[in-house]
Design a protein around this motif. Sequence first.
Motif, short mmCIF file in Angstrom:
data_model
loop_
_atom_site.label_atom_id
_atom_site.label_comp_id
_atom_site.label_asym_id
_atom_site.label_seq_id
_atom_site.Cartn_x
_atom_site.Cartn_y
_atom_site.Cartn_z
N LYS A 3 -11.05 1.46 5.73
CA LYS A 3 -11.71 0.37 4.98
C LYS A 3 -10.94 -0.94 5.14
O LYS A 3 -11.53 -2.00 5.32
N MET A 4 -9.60 -0.84 5.06
CA MET A 4 -8.78 -2.05 5.13
C MET A 4 -8.89 -2.74 6.49
O MET A 4 -8.78 -3.97 6.57
N LYS A 5 -9.13 -2.00 7.55
CA LYS A 5 -9.26 -2.62 8.87
C LYS A 5 -10.40 -3.64 8.86
O LYS A 5 -10.28 -4.71 9.46
N ALA A 6 -11.49 -3.32 8.16
CA ALA A 6 -12.63 -4.23 8.08
C ALA A 6 -12.39 -5.34 7.05
O ALA A 6 -12.77 -6.49 7.27
N LEU A 7 -11.73 -5.01 5.95
CA LEU A 7 -11.53 -5.99 4.87
C LEU A 7 -10.54 -7.08 5.25
O LEU A 7 -10.59 -8.19 4.69
N LYS A 8 -9.61 -6.79 6.16
CA LYS A 8 -8.62 -7.80 6.54
C LYS A 8 -9.28 -9.06 7.07
O LYS A 8 -8.76 -10.17 6.91
N ALA A 9 -10.44 -8.91 7.72
CA ALA A 9 -11.15 -10.07 8.26
C ALA A 9 -11.67 -10.97 7.16
O ALA A 9 -11.94 -12.15 7.39
N LYS A 10 -11.83 -10.45 5.95
CA LYS A 10 -12.35 -11.23 4.82
C LYS A 10 -11.25 -11.88 3.99
O LYS A 10 -11.52 -12.60 3.05
N LEU A 11 -9.98 -11.59 4.34
CA LEU A 11 -8.85 -12.10 3.58
C LEU A 11 -8.08 -13.13 4.40
O LEU A 11 -8.09 -13.08 5.63
N PRO A 12 -7.43 -14.08 3.72
CA PRO A 12 -6.67 -15.11 4.43
C PRO A 12 -5.43 -14.54 5.12
O PRO A 12 -4.37 -14.40 4.51
N SER A 13 -5.59 -14.17 6.39
CA SER A 13 -4.54 -13.43 7.10
C SER A 13 -3.23 -14.21 7.22
O SER A 13 -2.15 -13.61 7.27
N ASP A 14 -3.29 -15.54 7.28
CA ASP A 14 -2.06 -16.33 7.48
C ASP A 14 -1.10 -16.24 6.30
O ASP A 14 0.10 -16.41 6.46
N GLN A 24 3.10 -3.89 8.68
CA GLN A 24 4.48 -3.42 8.51
C GLN A 24 4.48 -2.05 7.84
O GLN A 24 3.89 -1.89 6.77
N HIS A 25 5.14 -1.11 8.45
CA HIS A 25 5.18 0.25 7.91
C HIS A 25 6.61 0.62 7.57
O HIS A 25 7.47 0.70 8.44
N TRP A 26 6.85 0.85 6.29
CA TRP A 26 8.19 1.17 5.79
C TRP A 26 8.22 2.61 5.34
O TRP A 26 7.31 3.08 4.64
N PHE A 27 9.27 3.31 5.74
CA PHE A 27 9.45 4.68 5.29
C PHE A 27 10.26 4.68 4.00
O PHE A 27 11.29 4.00 3.90
N ILE A 77 -1.02 -13.59 3.96
CA ILE A 77 -0.84 -12.23 3.43
C ILE A 77 -0.08 -11.37 4.43
O ILE A 77 -0.40 -11.34 5.61
N ALA A 78 0.93 -10.68 3.93
CA ALA A 78 1.65 -9.68 4.73
C ALA A 78 1.23 -8.30 4.26
O ALA A 78 1.28 -8.01 3.06
N TYR A 79 0.78 -7.46 5.19
CA TYR A 79 0.32 -6.12 4.85
C TYR A 79 1.48 -5.15 5.04
O TYR A 79 1.94 -4.92 6.16
N VAL A 80 1.95 -4.59 3.93
CA VAL A 80 3.11 -3.71 3.96
C VAL A 80 2.70 -2.33 3.46
O VAL A 80 2.25 -2.19 2.32
N TYR A 81 2.87 -1.32 4.32
CA TYR A 81 2.50 0.05 3.99
C TYR A 81 3.76 0.85 3.73
O TYR A 81 4.66 0.92 4.58
N ASP A 110 0.87 -1.18 0.00
CA ASP A 110 0.00 0.00 0.00
C ASP A 110 0.91 1.24 0.00
O ASP A 110 1.55 1.55 0.99
N PHE A 111 0.96 1.93 -1.14
CA PHE A 111 1.74 3.17 -1.25
C PHE A 111 0.86 4.34 -0.83
O PHE A 111 -0.21 4.55 -1.40
N TRP A 112 1.33 5.12 0.16
CA TRP A 112 0.51 6.20 0.67
C TRP A 112 1.39 7.37 1.09
O TRP A 112 2.61 7.29 1.05
N ALA A 113 0.76 8.48 1.47
CA ALA A 113 1.47 9.66 1.96
C ALA A 113 0.67 10.27 3.09
O ALA A 113 -0.56 10.15 3.14
N THR A 114 1.33 10.93 4.02
CA THR A 114 0.65 11.48 5.19
C THR A 114 -0.31 12.59 4.84
O THR A 114 -1.25 12.86 5.58
N TRP A 115 -0.08 13.26 3.69
CA TRP A 115 -0.96 14.37 3.31
C TRP A 115 -2.14 13.91 2.44
O TRP A 115 -2.95 14.73 2.01
#
Length: 556
Positions: free
Chosen positions: A462-473, A501-504, A475-479, A447-452
Amino acid sequence: MNKALLAVLFSWPLLVYSQEKEPEKTLRSDTVVITGKINIPINAKGQVVATFYIIDYLLAAERTYFSVIDSTGNFHVRFFLRNTQDISWRFDKAQPSRQLLLAPGDSLHIVVDQSGFHFSGANAKASKDIHNMRTPEESTQYYYEREKGLGLEPEEYLKFCKERFDKDAQWVEQYCKERNCSALFLEWYKSNNEVSYFSDLLAFSWKSLNYGLGSTVRLRGERKLKYDSSFWSSMKPSDPAYLLSSRFIFLLNGYSHRYTRESSAPAEAQKLKLSRIAEILNQKVTTESNDADTRKELNLIKEMYRMSEQGEPVDTAMLRVYWKIAERYDTELKTMESRWWIERHAANLTDIADTNIADILLVQFFSNAQEDYNDIDYLYNTVFPKIRNAQYQNIVTAEYTKNKSLQKEVIVDTNGIRFVRVSLNKTGDQLLTQIVKQNPGKHILLDFWATWCSPCRSDFNKMKALKAKLPSDSIAYVYLCCQSTQEDWVKDVKNMDVKGQHWFVSQLQYNDLQKKLKISGFPSYLLIDGNGKIYKGFSLWDEEAFVEKIRGIVRR
């Protein structure tokens, strides 16, 4: 991992972003404290925050501070100010931001109810005056009318801006007479009006590209000299009153453009590269005298240099050969070129007659260039000696020391959130490789994002709710946080409580990834499967399709 250690590792000023009220003795003398209570309904879903935007003219940056509005409507925020100035704030994303007028050390309390906004504390009258100065609709119309002038020819634009300047000066005198405005507000308005006037004049040559002057008949040559001379001597950029206006940063930008934008610079940089390649090839010819191919390349480079000197065009065939040669020495050429640009830019700023403005622009250049050049030692050793103001020297040294520490890799785990900052010397490719290595056998959702980026924040919820619908074991969520400051990155992730995981990502690393992965904006999503294959075309506009597409890839 405690908060104090997290703050140290990421150079994050914990005092600034803490929502807990601490003893006054811990506050710096330049700290502003704002408290408030919202007593009206807010049209927003999820966590509601009061957001404050501060323009730091010296570092040429916007600092953003958030305070969560609790269930009773209360909020509390602290930040430092270098000087008395206007700032912007809002608490409802559906509404435009409004202004406040504050000085270092002020404490301001704001109450919002059905009857309006109420202010108490230091400079409360000035904040009320600036806050209620124009309705949002009036402000929009005001700036729209100002933009219309960009379609005029330069001579007419000068008259257009002067008429608006005089009209605004008359307006504020009448406005304050009727409302008994504070002296600070009146001083701010006059300064802001003057700064805006000169900033608009300075920006005309490039802002007008899409208007009357078009893209081929830019304001330049004798016409630009005559245009500039009509107002240049009237500016007072070192007037302390100018600092009251956040738009002072635009006036500084105009100054910088005047002294650093040189049409000849790209051509000179190209000749510099040709000269360096010739030196390398000549050395090879000397040590490998039978290398006919090297001699041929050397002759081509010499011919291109001659053509560059004479202003002759280079044909496509020669350019293709040149690009192949240059690619072999890419790292050395990039280092040489970046150092040349640093020296040239710093020298041009030092030539400015107003030494205070020259020093401010040198500090700005150092602050911004840290994202563009990996060679921070060379940048510091070139810029620092040219700054004459001791206070500004201290600021540059502090920035240098802080960013030197950022060359180190840091990994911090706290409450289900992993912060990762790789060395800023690593390329985008190396960063991506490290992400894959740290998640073996996983499908990695990037997930490519910016603070602004406001849509990015919405997608987080949205993703907080959608994670429950995805196979969590599997998938690694990398922001991947891009085009942002590290302070804002840490603060926003903690405030929004986004697990994963949050990468700068530095600007140079983002440039690499944007080119490699064809990223077009924020938010952007990519999925890397367990075999390293990259999938694109994800969007949370259709949440069900988003989930089904990821499920389909994971099941393969």
